[in-house]
Write an enzyme that holds these catalytic residues in place. Structure first.
Site, PDB file in Angstrom:
ATOM      1  N   ARG A  66       0.841  -1.274  -0.186  1.00 21.47           N
ATOM      2  CA  ARG A  66      -0.366   0.231   0.078  1.00 21.47           C
ATOM      3  C   ARG A  66       1.103   1.161   0.142  1.00 21.47           C
ATOM      4  NH1 ARG A  66      -2.010   1.634   4.386  1.00 21.47           N
ATOM      5  NH2 ARG A  66      -2.140   0.504   5.592  1.00 21.47           N
ATOM      6  N   TYR A 120     -16.512  15.243 -16.580  1.00 20.99           N
ATOM      7  CA  TYR A 120     -17.693  14.293 -16.317  1.00 20.99           C
ATOM      8  C   TYR A 120     -18.371  13.683 -15.183  1.00 20.99           C
ATOM      9  CZ  TYR A 120     -16.534   9.249 -16.207  1.00 20.99           C
ATOM     10  OH  TYR A 120     -16.811   7.329 -16.045  1.00 20.99           O
ATOM     11  N   ASP A 199      -7.990  17.789 -15.241  1.00 19.20           N
ATOM     12  CA  ASP A 199      -8.543  16.499 -16.037  1.00 19.20           C
ATOM     13  C   ASP A 199      -7.656  15.883 -17.402  1.00 19.20           C
ATOM     14  OD1 ASP A 199      -9.896  14.045 -16.733  1.00 19.20           O
ATOM     15  OD2 ASP A 199     -10.771  14.006 -15.147  1.00 19.20           O
ATOM     16  N   LYS A 224      -8.087   4.348 -19.756  1.00 20.51           N
ATOM     17  CA  LYS A 224      -8.553   5.013 -21.142  1.00 20.51           C
ATOM     18  C   LYS A 224      -7.159   4.501 -22.315  1.00 20.51           C
ATOM     19  CE  LYS A 224     -11.931   5.764 -19.259  1.00 20.51           C
ATOM     20  NZ  LYS A 224     -12.306   7.239 -19.067  1.00 20.51           N
TER      21      LYS A 224
END
Ligand SMILES: *Cc1c(COP(=O)(O)O)cnc(C)c1O
Length: 418
Positions: A66, A120, A199, A224
């Site tokens: 982590r 978005y 973004d 993406k």
């Protein structure tokens, strides 16, 4: 420029150069593990949760996945390089939304986020249903076009900690002028300091690098273009070395990444690393195909409006090409006929009906009832979202096969409606 490179740039547009090498070369040649004892050329997947310590008080470079993992470090280092900004640091998260959520952590209760009103859908949901519950006030504004910076300057208040934009927006492809918005944030004159977060998922670092343009934070949904094959989910935040209450932004982002734990798992890091090797090639091939399709759609009599930055009549084309080297691979169009739009989406064979974009295979959708379904209807109407709007996310197929597919589908509709 010699003859060969002139020819390539005609076909592909100017390539970013990093240390005198084209980004294509760097991505294909990236050595993620120069110190690997066996000379591995692909980054090994360190599929481990824990790392043995040398001694009770000797933690070593890694202790717990982590907090840090070599496969993730390789990915983060490479993505940071792509932003072409000295001191940039990247942080990989389990999804694009986890990356955005980590950026929202920089904002405290009582402070404000200004969000471009064409964001978005998932960003909307996060803002309207989660950030507001944490006592953060959210203001939606249209920051696109030549008036964007003036609108922002008037709106920034002493509480405005963060401004979040996208350019082009998805699917309407509104353009925000990143440099002037960054300037408006920097000169807000308020003591808390206003950060600009971009973004950049639609463009990828191949086409646009917001940190170079003055933004403080850049976010990519690596689901993406970075991974590029619709086979994994990931998000990356990259920050410049600016401050956040005595910590650098990078220290803050690392703190939230580790404290909340939405880190990208080693295998998924490896998938994104593999995707990055061909990202430049894919982005350019997809963009080339999108241009061919957009020009064809423009001439198609049943298509009413085509929205694509590569077309001559695109609004704010000047702004877009001042900050991006290409138009990308998302093409939208309207038909003024919802049943025709629905017919096209459901009868094309090569375009798959799915959300998302940036994959090698072409996708088609009616965004009004898919990815943007999380936007409340009242906001949707403000944003003039045409219901007949079709979004194509163009892949790497032969573009003429894609054109024939659309052509066949349209012809079938005309036969049906005779
Ligand atoms: C897909 C997307 C996101 C969210 O990313 P996930 O990986 O799906 O969580 C955020 N912003 C934009 C612009 C996107 O396209």
């Amino acid at each position: 420029m010699d003859a060969n490179s002139a020819e390539i740039s005609l076909q592909y547009g100017e390539n970013l150069k990093l240390n005198n090498l084209s980004v294509d070369t760097l991505l294909a040649n990236y050595d993620p593990c120069p110190n690997d004892p066996y000379g591995s050329t692909s980054m090994p997947i360190y599929q481990t949760a824990t790392f043995r310590q040398a001694g009770a008080a000797d933690f070593g470079e890694y202790d717990y996945t982590r907090s840090g993992n070599p496969t993730r470090t390789a990915l983060q280092d490479q993505v940071a390089t792509l932003e072409n900004s000295i001191g940039a640091k990247s942080f990989a998260f389990s999804t694009g939304m986890a990356a955005i959520a980590a950026v929202v952590r920089l904002v405290k209760t009582g402070e404000e986020i200004i969000v471009n009103d064409d964001s978005y859908g998932g960003t909307y949901r996060l803002m309207s249903q989660i950030a507001t519950r944490q006592g953060i006030s959210i203001t939606y504004l249209n920051l696109s076009g030549h008036q964007g910076a003036e609108t922002l300057t008037k709106a920034i208040s002493p509480a405005t900690r963060l401004v979040m934009i996208e350019s082009p927006t998805n699917p309407m492809q509104r353009i925000c002028h990143i440099a002037t918005l960054a300037n408006a944030c920097r000169h807000s004159g308020h003591s808390i300091g206003t950060l600009l977060s971009v973004d950049n998922t639609m463009m990828s670092p191949i086409l646009s690098r917001p940190l170079e343009l003055g933004a403080d934070i850049v976010i990519h949904s690596a689901t993406k273009f970075m991974s590029g094959h619709s086979d994994t989910m990931a998000g990356v935040v990259t920050v410049k070395n600016t401050g956040d209450d005595g910590r650098t932004l990078a220290e803050s982002l690392y703190f939230y990444q580790n404290a909340e734990g939405a880190t990208l798992a080693p295998f998924d890091c490896w998938l994104v690393l593999r995707g990055l090797k061909t990202m430049a090639l894919r982005v350019r091939a997809q963009q080339f195909n999108a241009q061919v399709l957009a020009e064809w759609l423009k001439k198609c009599p049943v298509i009413k409006k085509v929205i694509y930055a590569g077309l001559d009549d695109f609004f704010d084309k000047d702004i877009h090409f001042s900050q991006s080297s290409g138009a990308g691979s998302v093409v939208c169009f309207t038909t003024d006929n919802l049943s025709l739009s629905e017919h096209i989406v459901s009868t094309v064979k090569l375009f798959k009906i799915t959300v998302s974009f940036g994959s090698v295979s072409s996708l088609i959708s009616l965004p009004g009832n898919m990815s943007h379904a999380s936007i409340p209807p009242e906001v949707r109407s403000v944003r003039e979202f045409p219901v007949d709007l079709i979004r194509l996310c163009v892949g790497i197929e032969d573009p003429y096969d894609l054109i024939r597919d659309l052509e066949n589908s349209i012809a079938l509709f005309q036969v049906k409606s005779l």
